[in-house]
Write a protein that holds these residues in place. Structure first.
Motif, PDB file in Angstrom:
ATOM      1  N   ALA A 133      -1.134  -7.029  -4.630  1.00  0.00           N
ATOM      2  CA  ALA A 133      -1.004  -8.502  -3.651  1.00  0.00           C
ATOM      3  C   ALA A 133      -2.095  -9.186  -3.619  1.00  0.00           C
ATOM      4  O   ALA A 133      -3.455  -8.626  -3.704  1.00  0.00           O
ATOM      5  CB  ALA A 133      -0.662  -8.090  -2.263  1.00  0.00           C
ATOM      6  N   GLY A 186      -2.729   7.054  -1.667  1.00  0.00           N
ATOM      7  CA  GLY A 186      -3.672   6.033  -1.502  1.00  0.00           C
ATOM      8  C   GLY A 186      -5.047   6.864  -1.489  1.00  0.00           C
ATOM      9  O   GLY A 186      -5.675   7.098  -2.631  1.00  0.00           O
ATOM     10  N   ARG A 187      -5.843   6.763  -0.472  1.00  0.00           N
ATOM     11  CA  ARG A 187      -7.016   7.378  -0.424  1.00  0.00           C
ATOM     12  C   ARG A 187      -7.207   9.057  -0.232  1.00  0.00           C
ATOM     13  O   ARG A 187      -8.386   9.536  -0.467  1.00  0.00           O
ATOM     14  CB  ARG A 187      -7.859   6.919   0.864  1.00  0.00           C
ATOM     15  N   GLY A 201       0.910  -1.197   0.160  1.00  0.00           N
ATOM     16  CA  GLY A 201       0.184  -0.097   0.101  1.00  0.00           C
ATOM     17  C   GLY A 201       0.793   1.433   0.120  1.00  0.00           C
ATOM     18  O   GLY A 201       1.700   1.353   0.799  1.00  0.00           O
ATOM     19  N   HIS A 251      -9.320  17.456   1.972  1.00  0.00           N
ATOM     20  CA  HIS A 251      -8.702  16.899   3.351  1.00  0.00           C
ATOM     21  C   HIS A 251      -8.363  18.092   4.224  1.00  0.00           C
ATOM     22  O   HIS A 251      -7.589  18.731   3.751  1.00  0.00           O
ATOM     23  CB  HIS A 251      -7.633  15.792   3.177  1.00  0.00           C
ATOM     24  N   LEU A 252      -8.918  17.828   5.520  1.00  0.00           N
ATOM     25  CA  LEU A 252      -8.530  18.729   6.685  1.00  0.00           C
ATOM     26  C   LEU A 252      -7.770  18.441   7.563  1.00  0.00           C
ATOM     27  O   LEU A 252      -7.668  17.056   7.889  1.00  0.00           O
ATOM     28  CB  LEU A 252      -9.838  19.435   7.048  1.00  0.00           C
ATOM     29  N   THR A 258      -8.107   8.631  10.444  1.00  0.00           N
ATOM     30  CA  THR A 258      -7.700   9.758   9.579  1.00  0.00           C
ATOM     31  C   THR A 258      -6.266   9.574   9.059  1.00  0.00           C
ATOM     32  O   THR A 258      -5.650   8.738   9.270  1.00  0.00           O
ATOM     33  CB  THR A 258      -7.862  10.828  10.617  1.00  0.00           C
ATOM     34  N   ILE A 259      -5.927  10.596   8.459  1.00  0.00           N
ATOM     35  CA  ILE A 259      -4.461  10.675   8.176  1.00  0.00           C
ATOM     36  C   ILE A 259      -3.571  10.425   9.221  1.00  0.00           C
ATOM     37  O   ILE A 259      -2.662   9.839   9.060  1.00  0.00           O
ATOM     38  CB  ILE A 259      -4.455  12.181   7.369  1.00  0.00           C
ATOM     39  N   TYR A 275      -1.923  16.989  14.245  1.00  0.00           N
ATOM     40  CA  TYR A 275      -1.542  15.689  13.420  1.00  0.00           C
ATOM     41  C   TYR A 275       0.172  15.778  13.490  1.00  0.00           C
ATOM     42  O   TYR A 275       1.094  16.172  12.609  1.00  0.00           O
ATOM     43  CB  TYR A 275      -1.704  16.096  11.882  1.00  0.00           C
ATOM     44  N   ILE A 294     -17.774   9.062   1.203  1.00  0.00           N
ATOM     45  CA  ILE A 294     -17.600  10.419   1.097  1.00  0.00           C
ATOM     46  C   ILE A 294     -17.623  10.667  -0.303  1.00  0.00           C
ATOM     47  O   ILE A 294     -17.273  10.344  -1.194  1.00  0.00           O
ATOM     48  CB  ILE A 294     -16.304  11.128   1.592  1.00  0.00           C
ATOM     49  N   PHE A 349      -0.604   7.227   2.976  1.00  0.00           N
ATOM     50  CA  PHE A 349       0.044   7.911   4.014  1.00  0.00           C
ATOM     51  C   PHE A 349       0.888   6.807   4.924  1.00  0.00           C
ATOM     52  O   PHE A 349       1.890   6.872   5.121  1.00  0.00           O
ATOM     53  CB  PHE A 349      -0.883   8.855   4.902  1.00  0.00           C
ATOM     54  N   ALA A 350       0.082   5.618   5.457  1.00  0.00           N
ATOM     55  CA  ALA A 350       0.638   4.756   6.212  1.00  0.00           C
ATOM     56  C   ALA A 350       1.939   4.209   5.588  1.00  0.00           C
ATOM     57  O   ALA A 350       2.865   3.802   6.133  1.00  0.00           O
ATOM     58  CB  ALA A 350      -0.393   3.665   6.632  1.00  0.00           C
ATOM     59  N   GLY A 352      -2.130   1.241   8.922  1.00  0.00           N
ATOM     60  CA  GLY A 352      -3.235   1.599   8.130  1.00  0.00           C
ATOM     61  C   GLY A 352      -4.148   2.543   9.186  1.00  0.00           C
ATOM     62  O   GLY A 352      -3.999   2.436  10.345  1.00  0.00           O
ATOM     63  N   ASP A 353      -4.832   3.468   8.664  1.00  0.00           N
ATOM     64  CA  ASP A 353      -5.600   4.351   9.456  1.00  0.00           C
ATOM     65  C   ASP A 353      -6.651   3.535  10.266  1.00  0.00           C
ATOM     66  O   ASP A 353      -6.888   4.261  11.222  1.00  0.00           O
ATOM     67  CB  ASP A 353      -6.231   5.413   8.562  1.00  0.00           C
ATOM     68  N   GLU A 374       1.942  -1.198  -4.545  1.00  0.00           N
ATOM     69  CA  GLU A 374       0.796  -0.530  -4.676  1.00  0.00           C
ATOM     70  C   GLU A 374       0.001  -0.870  -5.906  1.00  0.00           C
ATOM     71  O   GLU A 374       0.538  -0.970  -7.010  1.00  0.00           O
ATOM     72  CB  GLU A 374       0.962   0.954  -4.622  1.00  0.00           C
ATOM     73  N   LYS A 375      -1.372  -1.243  -5.909  1.00  0.00           N
ATOM     74  CA  LYS A 375      -2.075  -1.831  -6.933  1.00  0.00           C
ATOM     75  C   LYS A 375      -2.410  -0.699  -7.981  1.00  0.00           C
ATOM     76  O   LYS A 375      -2.617  -1.040  -8.979  1.00  0.00           O
ATOM     77  CB  LYS A 375      -3.366  -2.604  -6.357  1.00  0.00           C
TER      78      LYS A 375
HETATM   79  C1  LIG Z   1     -12.991  11.735   0.267  1.00  0.00           C
HETATM   80  C2  LIG Z   1     -11.894  11.557   1.318  1.00  0.00           C
HETATM   81  C3  LIG Z   1     -11.828  12.614   2.311  1.00  0.00           C
HETATM   82  C4  LIG Z   1     -11.095  12.364   3.703  1.00  0.00           C
HETATM   83  N1  LIG Z   1     -10.914  13.562   4.392  1.00  0.00           N
HETATM   84  C5  LIG Z   1     -10.095  13.470   5.312  1.00  0.00           C
HETATM   85  C6  LIG Z   1      -9.818  14.657   6.054  1.00  0.00           C
HETATM   86  O1  LIG Z   1     -10.235  15.855   5.885  1.00  0.00           O
HETATM   87  N2  LIG Z   1      -8.910  14.600   7.028  1.00  0.00           N
HETATM   88  C7  LIG Z   1      -8.380  13.371   7.409  1.00  0.00           C
HETATM   89  O2  LIG Z   1      -7.423  13.127   8.325  1.00  0.00           O
HETATM   90  N3  LIG Z   1      -8.590  12.142   6.784  1.00  0.00           N
HETATM   91  C8  LIG Z   1      -9.504  12.230   5.660  1.00  0.00           C
HETATM   92  N4  LIG Z   1      -9.781  11.443   5.079  1.00  0.00           N
HETATM   93  C9  LIG Z   1      -9.219   9.736   5.234  1.00  0.00           C
HETATM   94  C10 LIG Z   1      -7.601   9.683   4.950  1.00  0.00           C
HETATM   95  O3  LIG Z   1      -7.736   9.571   3.266  1.00  0.00           O
HETATM   96  C11 LIG Z   1      -7.224   8.452   5.351  1.00  0.00           C
HETATM   97  O4  LIG Z   1      -7.378   7.918   6.567  1.00  0.00           O
HETATM   98  C12 LIG Z   1      -5.797   7.947   4.734  1.00  0.00           C
HETATM   99  O5  LIG Z   1      -5.394   8.562   3.472  1.00  0.00           O
HETATM  100  C13 LIG Z   1      -5.742   6.503   4.788  1.00  0.00           C
HETATM  101  O6  LIG Z   1      -4.261   6.026   4.549  1.00  0.00           O
HETATM  102  P1  LIG Z   1      -3.910   4.470   4.509  1.00  0.00           P
HETATM  103  O7  LIG Z   1      -2.426   4.649   4.298  1.00  0.00           O
HETATM  104  O8  LIG Z   1      -4.113   4.143   5.535  1.00  0.00           O
HETATM  105  O9  LIG Z   1      -4.784   3.877   3.390  1.00  0.00           O
HETATM  106  P2  LIG Z   1      -4.928   3.953   1.849  1.00  0.00           P
HETATM  107  O10 LIG Z   1      -4.568   5.501   1.500  1.00  0.00           O
HETATM  108  O11 LIG Z   1      -6.109   3.588   1.629  1.00  0.00           O
HETATM  109  O12 LIG Z   1      -3.710   2.995   1.587  1.00  0.00           O
HETATM  110  C14 LIG Z   1      -3.667   2.100   1.359  1.00  0.00           C
HETATM  111  C15 LIG Z   1      -3.281   1.693  -0.191  1.00  0.00           C
HETATM  112  O13 LIG Z   1      -3.172   0.086  -0.590  1.00  0.00           O
HETATM  113  C16 LIG Z   1      -3.635   0.133  -1.895  1.00  0.00           C
HETATM  114  N5  LIG Z   1      -4.059  -1.231  -2.107  1.00  0.00           N
HETATM  115  C17 LIG Z   1      -5.253  -1.982  -1.883  1.00  0.00           C
HETATM  116  N6  LIG Z   1      -5.077  -3.408  -1.988  1.00  0.00           N
HETATM  117  C18 LIG Z   1      -3.897  -3.473  -2.267  1.00  0.00           C
HETATM  118  C19 LIG Z   1      -3.480  -4.795  -2.830  1.00  0.00           C
HETATM  119  N7  LIG Z   1      -3.987  -5.946  -3.079  1.00  0.00           N
HETATM  120  N8  LIG Z   1      -2.159  -4.667  -3.377  1.00  0.00           N
HETATM  121  C20 LIG Z   1      -1.476  -3.643  -3.292  1.00  0.00           C
HETATM  122  N9  LIG Z   1      -2.073  -2.496  -2.979  1.00  0.00           N
HETATM  123  C21 LIG Z   1      -3.392  -2.192  -2.458  1.00  0.00           C
HETATM  124  C22 LIG Z   1      -4.633   1.108  -1.970  1.00  0.00           C
HETATM  125  O14 LIG Z   1      -4.642   1.235  -3.601  1.00  0.00           O
HETATM  126  C23 LIG Z   1      -4.024   2.246  -1.222  1.00  0.00           C
HETATM  127  O15 LIG Z   1      -3.295   3.106  -1.794  1.00  0.00           O
HETATM  128  C24 LIG Z   1     -10.590  11.189   3.867  1.00  0.00           C
HETATM  129  C25 LIG Z   1     -10.683  10.280   3.017  1.00  0.00           C
HETATM  130  C26 LIG Z   1     -11.275  10.256   1.765  1.00  0.00           C
HETATM  131  C27 LIG Z   1     -11.519   9.245   0.754  1.00  0.00           C
END
Ligand SMILES: Cc1cc2nc3c(=O)[nH]c(=O)nc-3n(C[C@H](O)[C@H](O)[C@H](O)COP(=O)(O)OP(=O)(O)OC[C@H]3O[C@@H](n4cnc5c(N)ncnc54)[C@H](O)[C@@H]3O)c2cc1C
Length: 441
Positions: free
Chosen positions: A242, A42-43, A12, A59-60, A426-427, A65, A298, A15-16, A416-417, A35-36
């Motif tokens: 994966a 990511g999100r 992935g 994103h706020l 959250t982020i 943070y 969202i 951020f995480a 992960g978040d 990363e897929k």
């Molecule tokens: C529209 C929206 C608004 C948001 N607003 C806020 C905000 O205002 N403030 C805030 O703090 N947070 C906000 N968030 C939440 C924030 O975006 C997430 O908490 C954060 O980005 C999560 O990061 P992560 O690394 O945990 O997960 P992800 O960003 O989901 O990273 C996981 C990654 O794994 C990849 N993946 C999935 N399956 C596979 C696989 N089988 N093989 C390889 N890779 C794979 C995915 O493509 C992804 O890139 C918002 C989210 C969204 C969608």
């Protein structure tokens, strides 16, 4: 079948994953991120369409943070995040009536919040006396896990148990809860809300400052993190999905991908959201209650208007389907004469199945009712981004299903978040989890 060996393999590239990889690369470890998707981030990502820089959703960020800011500092992009000194939130409701939460920056926390809440015009003095009970309740839970009886309550149930009137909830607590938790107060557990409130308002004054990216989200972190990793002999491979983990002697030793490749590593960290991770072929020991965790949607709508309709950085809409409107022209310093708005509908279970045109109509209806001058503006371009799997839906009972970040089984860590960081998903939670997993890898 191709095979590849590395020190740490991170699934992935959000951020995480990038936090974990950057942290390990900094320590001299050879890292590989799989990363897929093709997009950067990511999100939380951005893309360009018809000359518009669009985030998948505005994103706020907040002053509290800390892990996020540490990460941005390490990769050299902290100046792309602007932290605002004032702590002001403007609210508008249909008909154009306004209210303002203005927390004086010279008062220490949490008195700055108390002063801001006492200043709300749409809430009577009698209603505000409930703040004593609110203050006592939060102080009793200042640190540590949220008691189970409170975690089982929804945000609505918890606030009502403190005798906070529905009007007060509607005008301050509901917009805050839905913004933080991405779920309606009737659905969300009080746990995440309490975790966030104590971080934001009950630690230090700087924690409650708002921050916004001056660039698109991918430019904020994804590219710089990749460069950082690659300069230290690490790799970030996109379009590598994966499909399973390889187990040998009770230890996770590798990952299989859909291209029939195998990657082995001393330690594997998954930052995949639970609904993605559970699709993988996993060792029996990794199955658990986390597989029941569900997502909340969202919707983000970007509008390019032919003229400015608001001067604030962002406003909350009360009694509308649309929750927040961000003035991207002001936040990013975009040239006029038009104005770019980024509009957010959180916890969008009802709207997510609708056609983009219908969603646009909902947003236009809300903005016309709330923002004086919006009806005169022409929409030059618009884009609806639907994120059905935006965040964890933090329903009562979900906290116990979140695995601790950095735990898992030999050779493997969850991150992960959505993991149990003591924060809502959250982020910041993602970044905290990335550091926790790196310390174990
Ligand atoms: C529209 C929206 C608004 C948001 N607003 C806020 C905000 O205002 N403030 C805030 O703090 N947070 C906000 N968030 C939440 C924030 O975006 C997430 O908490 C954060 O980005 C999560 O990061 P992560 O690394 O945990 O997960 P992800 O960003 O989901 O990273 C996981 C990654 O794994 C990849 N993946 C999935 N399956 C596979 C696989 N089988 N093989 C390889 N890779 C794979 C995915 O493509 C992804 O890139 C918002 C989210 C969204 C969608």
């Amino acid at each position: 079948m191709a095979s590849d060996k590395t020190d740490a393999l991170i699934l992935g590239g959000g951020f995480a994953g990038l936090v974990c990889a950057v942290c390990l690369a900094e320590k001299g470890r050879k890292v590989l991120v799989l990363e897929k998707k093709t997009h950067r981030g990511g999100r939380a990502y951005s893309f360009e369409e018809n000359g518009l820089d669009i985030d998948n959703g505005q994103h706020l960020f907040m002053g509290c943070y800390r892990a996020t800011r540490r990460f941005l500092k390490t990769i050299g992009t902290q100046d792309r995040l602007e932290i605002y000194e004032d702590m002001i939130v403007d609210y508008i409701e249909p008909g154009g009536k306004k209210d303002r939460l203005d927390c004086p920056s010279w008062l220490p926390a949490p008195y700055h919040l108390a002063a801001g809440l006492l200043g709300l015009k749409g809430v009577s003095l009698k209603e505000k006396t409930a703040l004593f009970a609110f203050d006592l309740a939060l102080k009793a839970m200042k640190v540590g896990p949220i008691p189970q009886d409170v975690e089982k309550m929804t945000v609505r149930g918890w606030l009502s148990s403190l005798d906070i009137s529905r009007n007060f909830q509607n005008r301050f607590f509901d917009p805050a809860a839905i913004g933080i938790l991405n779920e309606r107060p009737e659905i969300a557990s009080s746990a995440g809300f309490i975790q966030a409130l104590r971080e934001i308002f009950f630690s230090d004054r700087g924690s409650s400052k708002f921050a916004l990216a001056k660039t698109g989200l991918s430019d904020l972190y994804a590219d710089a993190a990749r460069d950082f990793i690659e300069k230290r002999e690490g790799r970030v491979i996109s379009t590598a999905k994966a499909v399973g983990l390889i187990e040998e002697g009770g230890r996770v030793v590798g990952v299989k991908t859909d291209m029939d490749s195998r990657f082995t590593a001393d330690h594997i960290v998954s930052t995949l959201p639970p609904w993605e991770l559970k699709k993988l072929d996993l060792p029996a020991a990794l199955h658990g209650p986390w597989e029941d965790l569900a997502p909340a949607p969202i919707i983000g709508v970007t509008l390019l208007l032919d003229r400015p309709v608001m001067s604030e950085r962002f406003v909350g809409l009360l009694n509308a389907q649309t929750h927040w409107v961000f003035n991207r022209s002001r936040i990013m310093g975009l040239p006029g004469p038009g104005q770019v708005l980024s509009v957010v509908i959180s916890g969008a279970h009802e709207q997510i199945g609708r056609l983009p045109e219908k969603i646009r109509q909902t947003v236009v209806g809300d903005l016309s009712a709330c923002l004086p001058g919006f009806s005169l503006a022409k929409i030059v371009r618009w884009k609806v981004v639907k994120e059905p799997f935006a965040t964890l839906s933090p329903t009562p009972g979900s906290e116990a299903k979140r695995p601790e970040p950095g735990t898992g089984m030999p050779g493997f860590s969850f991150a992960g978040d959505w993991t149990r960081t003591g924060l809502p998903a959250t982020i910041e939670s993602a970044c905290v989890s990335g550091y926790a997993a790196a310390s174990r890898a």
